[in-house]
Design a protein around this motif. Structure first.
Motif, PDB file in Angstrom:
ATOM      1  N   LEU A   1      -6.680   0.101   5.253  1.00 25.73           N
ATOM      2  CA  LEU A   1      -6.364  -0.859   4.652  1.00 25.73           C
ATOM      3  C   LEU A   1      -5.797  -1.878   5.084  1.00 25.73           C
ATOM      4  O   LEU A   1      -5.973  -3.047   4.669  1.00 25.73           O
ATOM      5  CB  LEU A   1      -5.780  -0.314   3.327  1.00 25.73           C
ATOM      6  CG  LEU A   1      -6.511   0.766   2.306  1.00 25.73           C
ATOM      7  CD1 LEU A   1      -5.314   1.177   1.235  1.00 25.73           C
ATOM      8  CD2 LEU A   1      -7.630   0.427   1.834  1.00 25.73           C
TER       9      LEU A   1
ATOM     10  N   ILE B   1     -15.375  -0.745   1.268  1.00 28.18           N
ATOM     11  CA  ILE B   1     -14.391  -1.615   1.496  1.00 28.18           C
ATOM     12  C   ILE B   1     -14.784  -3.031   1.043  1.00 28.18           C
ATOM     13  O   ILE B   1     -13.892  -3.765   0.624  1.00 28.18           O
ATOM     14  CB  ILE B   1     -14.081  -1.851   3.085  1.00 28.18           C
ATOM     15  CG1 ILE B   1     -12.969  -2.574   3.218  1.00 28.18           C
ATOM     16  CG2 ILE B   1     -15.339  -2.539   3.711  1.00 28.18           C
ATOM     17  CD1 ILE B   1     -11.611  -2.178   2.582  1.00 28.18           C
TER      18      ILE B   1
ATOM     19  N   VAL C   1       0.733  -1.147  -0.056  1.00 29.50           N
ATOM     20  CA  VAL C   1      -0.053  -0.101   0.031  1.00 29.50           C
ATOM     21  C   VAL C   1       0.914   1.458   0.019  1.00 29.50           C
ATOM     22  O   VAL C   1       1.623   1.608   0.861  1.00 29.50           O
ATOM     23  CB  VAL C   1      -0.859   0.080   1.156  1.00 29.50           C
ATOM     24  CG1 VAL C   1      -1.719   1.331   1.143  1.00 29.50           C
ATOM     25  CG2 VAL C   1      -1.799  -1.274   1.101  1.00 29.50           C
TER      26      VAL C   1
ATOM     27  N   ARG D   1      -4.019   3.875   5.245  1.00 28.86           N
ATOM     28  CA  ARG D   1      -3.066   3.030   5.418  1.00 28.86           C
ATOM     29  C   ARG D   1      -3.343   2.043   6.493  1.00 28.86           C
ATOM     30  O   ARG D   1      -3.408   0.630   6.346  1.00 28.86           O
ATOM     31  CB  ARG D   1      -1.505   3.476   5.652  1.00 28.86           C
ATOM     32  CG  ARG D   1      -0.810   4.182   4.406  1.00 28.86           C
ATOM     33  CD  ARG D   1       0.673   3.882   4.413  1.00 28.86           C
ATOM     34  NE  ARG D   1       1.341   4.541   5.891  1.00 28.86           N
ATOM     35  CZ  ARG D   1       1.504   5.734   6.077  1.00 28.86           C
ATOM     36  NH1 ARG D   1       1.230   6.789   5.197  1.00 28.86           N
ATOM     37  NH2 ARG D   1       2.064   5.898   7.141  1.00 28.86           N
TER      38      ARG D   1
ATOM     39  N   SER E   1      -8.260  -3.916   7.065  1.00 32.82           N
ATOM     40  CA  SER E   1      -9.074  -4.698   6.266  1.00 32.82           C
ATOM     41  C   SER E   1      -8.496  -5.790   5.364  1.00 32.82           C
ATOM     42  O   SER E   1      -8.879  -6.960   5.164  1.00 32.82           O
ATOM     43  CB  SER E   1      -9.538  -3.802   5.254  1.00 32.82           C
ATOM     44  OG  SER E   1     -10.267  -2.648   5.915  1.00 32.82           O
TER      45      SER E   1
END
Length: 233
Positions: free
Chosen positions: A20, A108, A9, A17, A23
């Motif tokens: 993500l 998401i 990322v 960040r 997730s």
């Protein structure tokens, strides 16, 4: 899902960040992070990720430049994740080698579905030869395609943009002839495929800087009327 996949990322927003990372990790992915374009290119070479999620608004480099730098040596799938929503930006990114483009804010679940889709795609279909090999060495000459750096016997060689682009093109195909037309199209554009004098000038400058005698080349060999070849290691 590929739980062993590594996702890089590249985004300068810590909150994005973190979101993500949480997730992706919840789905079993390994996550590597970078806050700048230069750090992202270095991590791409170091971590060899299976997927790159790239923001375009980075503090040091524009994301489009990061994408171009990455495509110098890697065919890793790239998903652009950006607030830039214009058609021009999307087209530029996709033409520049991005595999997908998602605008912020984003859902998401859709993001994760796109991640899974990209990871399912077979690798190796890219035109980038030697993908995954960011450094090419021929004798004392080293071309670091990830860092865009050229050294000779350990000393950095300063090249112009065109000189570097030509050398990098040859380095992606060591030992193989790259035609004049291909070099002209890739470096100067399709309208210059017959301007072979451009190549002669740049190759001449390259040889001078690299100390490569054109009558007895150790690095760049001319295939008369066809193209040029970086002599294989």
């Amino acid at each position: 899902m590929n739980p062993s996949a590594t996702v890089l990322v590249i985004d300068d927003e810590p909150q994005i960040r973190k979101f993500l990372r949480i997730s992706l990790c919840s789905q079993g992915y390994r996550v590597v992070e970078a806050a700048t374009g230069q750090e992202g290119l270095a991590q791409a070479a170091l971590a060899q990720p299976d997927l790159v999620v790239l923001d375009l608004g980075l503090p040091d480099l524009d994301g489009q430049d990061v994408l171009r730098g990455l495509r110098e040596w890697s065919d890793v799938p790239v998903m652009v994740l950006s607030v830039r929503a214009s058609e021009v930006q999307k087209v530029d990114a996709l033409d520049g080698g991005a595999n997908d483009y998602v605008t912020k804010p984003f859902g998401i679940q859709e993001f994760l579905a796109r991640v899974r889709a990209l990871l399912r795609q077979p690798r190796g279909g890219s035109s980038v030869a030697g993908a995954g090999e960011p450094t090419v060495s021929v004798g004392l000459l080293t071309i670091d395609l990830a860092e865009r750096r050229v050294t000779l016997a350990g000393a950095t060689i300063e090249l112009t943009r065109k000189e570097y682009s030509l050398l990098a093109q040859l380095a992606r195909h060591p030992g193989r002839v790259v035609t004049q037309q291909q070099l002209l199209k890739d470096i100067w554009g399709p309208s210059h495929v017959h301007d072979t004098h451009y190549l002669r000038i740049v190759v001449g400058h390259l040889r001078q800087k690299l100390g490569d005698d054109p009558t007895a080349p150790r690095l760049i060999h001319t295939e008369v009327g066809v193209g040029y070849r970086l002599l294989a290691p």
